[in-house]
Every structure is written in structure tokens, then in C-alpha cells.
Motif scaffolding. Sequence first.
Motif, PDB file in Angstrom:
ATOM      1  N   SER A 143      37.837  46.304  35.977  1.00 45.11           N
ATOM      2  CA  SER A 143      38.425  45.348  35.039  1.00 45.11           C
ATOM      3  C   SER A 143      38.955  44.112  35.745  1.00 45.11           C
ATOM      4  O   SER A 143      39.030  43.033  35.156  1.00 45.11           O
ATOM      5  CB  SER A 143      39.565  46.012  34.258  1.00 45.11           C
ATOM      6  N   ASN A 144      39.365  44.268  37.000  1.00 45.76           N
ATOM      7  CA  ASN A 144      39.873  43.172  37.827  1.00 45.76           C
ATOM      8  C   ASN A 144      39.518  43.465  39.278  1.00 45.76           C
ATOM      9  O   ASN A 144      39.025  44.561  39.599  1.00 45.76           O
ATOM     10  CB  ASN A 144      41.406  43.032  37.679  1.00 45.76           C
ATOM     11  N   PRO A 162      41.684  49.691  38.909  1.00 41.34           N
ATOM     12  CA  PRO A 162      41.481  48.872  37.705  1.00 41.34           C
ATOM     13  C   PRO A 162      40.166  49.231  37.005  1.00 41.34           C
ATOM     14  O   PRO A 162      39.133  48.601  37.195  1.00 41.34           O
ATOM     15  CB  PRO A 162      41.449  47.428  38.246  1.00 41.34           C
ATOM     16  N   LEU A 210      44.282  47.228  33.928  1.00 47.07           N
ATOM     17  CA  LEU A 210      44.190  45.887  34.508  1.00 47.07           C
ATOM     18  C   LEU A 210      44.904  45.764  35.840  1.00 47.07           C
ATOM     19  O   LEU A 210      44.528  44.923  36.663  1.00 47.07           O
ATOM     20  CB  LEU A 210      44.747  44.849  33.525  1.00 47.07           C
ATOM     21  N   TYR A 261      40.054  40.663  33.275  1.00 45.97           N
ATOM     22  CA  TYR A 261      41.244  40.052  32.701  1.00 45.97           C
ATOM     23  C   TYR A 261      42.298  39.813  33.790  1.00 45.97           C
ATOM     24  O   TYR A 261      43.320  40.492  33.840  1.00 45.97           O
ATOM     25  CB  TYR A 261      41.816  40.924  31.583  1.00 45.97           C
TER      26      TYR A 261
END
Length: 403
Positions: A143-144, A162, A210, A261
Motif C-alpha cells: 500500500s505504501n 503495509p 498504510l 496512499y
Amino acid sequence: MQALKKYFTIFITSIFIFLFIILISNVYSAKNSGTFYLKDIEGDRSILEDISITGELTDDLHRKLFSIKENEINTRTELYNTPIGRYDNYKFIPGGPLVLGEKEYEVYGENDFDIIYHNIREREKVGLAFVRTEFNQTQNRFSNALEFGLTSIEDKIYFTVPTTADYSGFNGIYELHFVEGGHSFMPTHEKEEASVLTTYPLDQNNMSVLGLESVGEKLALIIKIENDLVIRGFTMNGLELGEAHFDDFFISISQDDSTSYPYDIFVNEDDEIVTLSFQKEYYPIQHQIANIDFSDGPKAINIVNPKIDDGIRDFHNHIEHMLFKNNKLYIILTTREHNNDQSFHYGLPISFFIYVYEPTKLLYKGEIVTDINDDLLMYRNVTSITNRGQLNKNRTLANINIK
């Protein structure tokens, strides 16, 4: 004749001494000169009475320290005895190392993970930690950047992965144990495995993790569930403290690939209030900001959506700090003039702004006006690639703090 030569020598020497004194006087009078003032653009400056802002405008040879307290700006100039080459102006850029204390950390892996550090001042000092996970995934993506999963409390380092909604099973919060001198090519049995503080399921409601952050002596797990933002609190021992929930937070945030994100986090240490900032648009600069009270377990306070049309974000030299205090959000940041020709980006003027928001409106806008852009005249007239690489010899803003 000898007497005439003697008096002539004394006369010439006196002139040189006189000129030298004038030169020194000019240098020391000039060191405290220059442009540095606060310009009100919108609203009443008295709204700044509750906060103080400090920082410096610095280069290799000197720095001008400034402070804004009780609505007034004060400056003081210091000259360095020897040139310096490093400014305390670090900002994490995804894809690069994360600095925690005196060390740089990088994370590598897909199922199990190696976390490597380098000591910033003594590069030969390295260490390795190892995390073994218990999840499954349909795609190897996150996600990151993996470093978003790293944080520290005092001398302890913690990590979570993440993960995206493609993962199932269990993620965890881990306390890392480093082998000094370790490296990623070590056999697995020689690596020291991380301690599991707690685990949490990933099989729920399109869930993405995240990042992991620290708030005083507490841990904050940042999660996206469907389009909601969720912040879960944990103790250093892994005991859950509850969660803060912001419904439909991500609906208005456009992302290039819909899975990443990145965010910035700012912590008011005195009140244990966390400000999480997600950038919605590059130009004009738009943020989606959540404020969370961590003083007694995480509790949602509000959402602020500032829109800043005074330039573009400079990702390499960008200064941005936020503070939520007395139900107001204070933002200080630098921007560069917007220009469609990005090849000339570093020759564009820099501005330094202060904004104060209530949840739904702008209360104050001001600019800290300096002569930092005078240095850009040299950049604009330099054609040598080698010289263009010496940007750190220009002045830069550093050590910015708001409280």
C-alpha cells in the motif's frame, strides 16, 4: 630621504588598516542585514499568539535563526568558523531510507523481511533485523513504501507490513532485534527474528495497512477499510487502546494507481494530538487532513481540507509542518512558483507561508518574506551541470519547528 620613506610607509599602512576596519565593520553589519519579516495577507496576526515558530535560513557559511512568538518575528545571524555540509532538513521520500535518530533504515522483502540500518555519521556501522510473516497474497505489492511500516519509541524499533487488500491471513506489529554487522546475505538461522507484539486479521472489508507511527509511548496503526480511515492505538506491549474512525475519508483522494496512499504525520507532543495529511492534488495543493486525539486512546476530532493555490510542492526541498492546537490547524510550508516548464523547476522562486484553519474556513494567511530567492540568480545563470549540482551552497530553510 629615509625619514620621508618611513612616514610614507606609516601613511600607507594606516590607510590599509583603515580600509580593513571598514571592511570588517561592513561584514559584521551586513551579517544582521537582509530581508526577513512577516507579511499579513489575510486575517488578524493575533491568531498566532498561541504558537511559536522557529527555524533558520542557512548555507555552508552562516545561518540566520528566526523565531515568531507573540506575533513578532526576531532574527539572529551566526557565522560558522568552518563550512558545514549538512542541514537538519531531512524529509522522508518514498523509495529512500527512513531516518530514525542517528540511523537510516531500509526494508527489503515480499513474504519475510530484512530491515537494514546504517549509522548516519559512521557508515561502516550497520545492523540487520528479520521479520517472518503469517499472511498470503495474490499480488506482491504494498500500500505504501515498506519504510512507512517502521517507527521508533525511544531506542526500540517497531514494524508492520503495509499490505493491500490483496493480502489475507494475519499481519502483525513487531519489535525488531538487530544483529550488529549483519547483512541480508546472512543465513536465516543467523538472523535474530523479531518479537510479535500483536497480530491482526487482514480478511475484512477491503483492508489496506498504510503504516505504523509512534505517539509518545503509544503506537498508531494507520488503516484504510473500504473508503474509511481507521487509526488503531496500541501500547508498547501490543495492548489495543481502541480506534478512531473517519467515514468515507478516501472517496475524494485521487491516486495514480488506487493502491498507494502516502501521508505525512505531525504530532503535537504536549497534547498527544496527531495530524495525518494526505495530498489530494499537486496543483493547486490540496490536502485531506485528519486530526486525532491520542491522550486517552485514539478519538477522531475533525477533518480539514485546505486548498493552497500559492505555488506547487517542491518534493526535494519542501518544508511542511502542521500543528493542531486549540481547535485550529496551523500549517507552515514552502512552495515554488508554478510553471509548466518543469526543467527549470529549481530556478523558480520559493515562498514561505503560514496558514491557520478552522475545520471549514481559513482564518489567517501570512508570508515570511526573506531574500532566499536572491541565490536563484546564480542558478539561473549557471549552465555547467557540475555547478548545478552544488545547490546546497545556496541558502535553505532548516530546523523548522512549530509548537
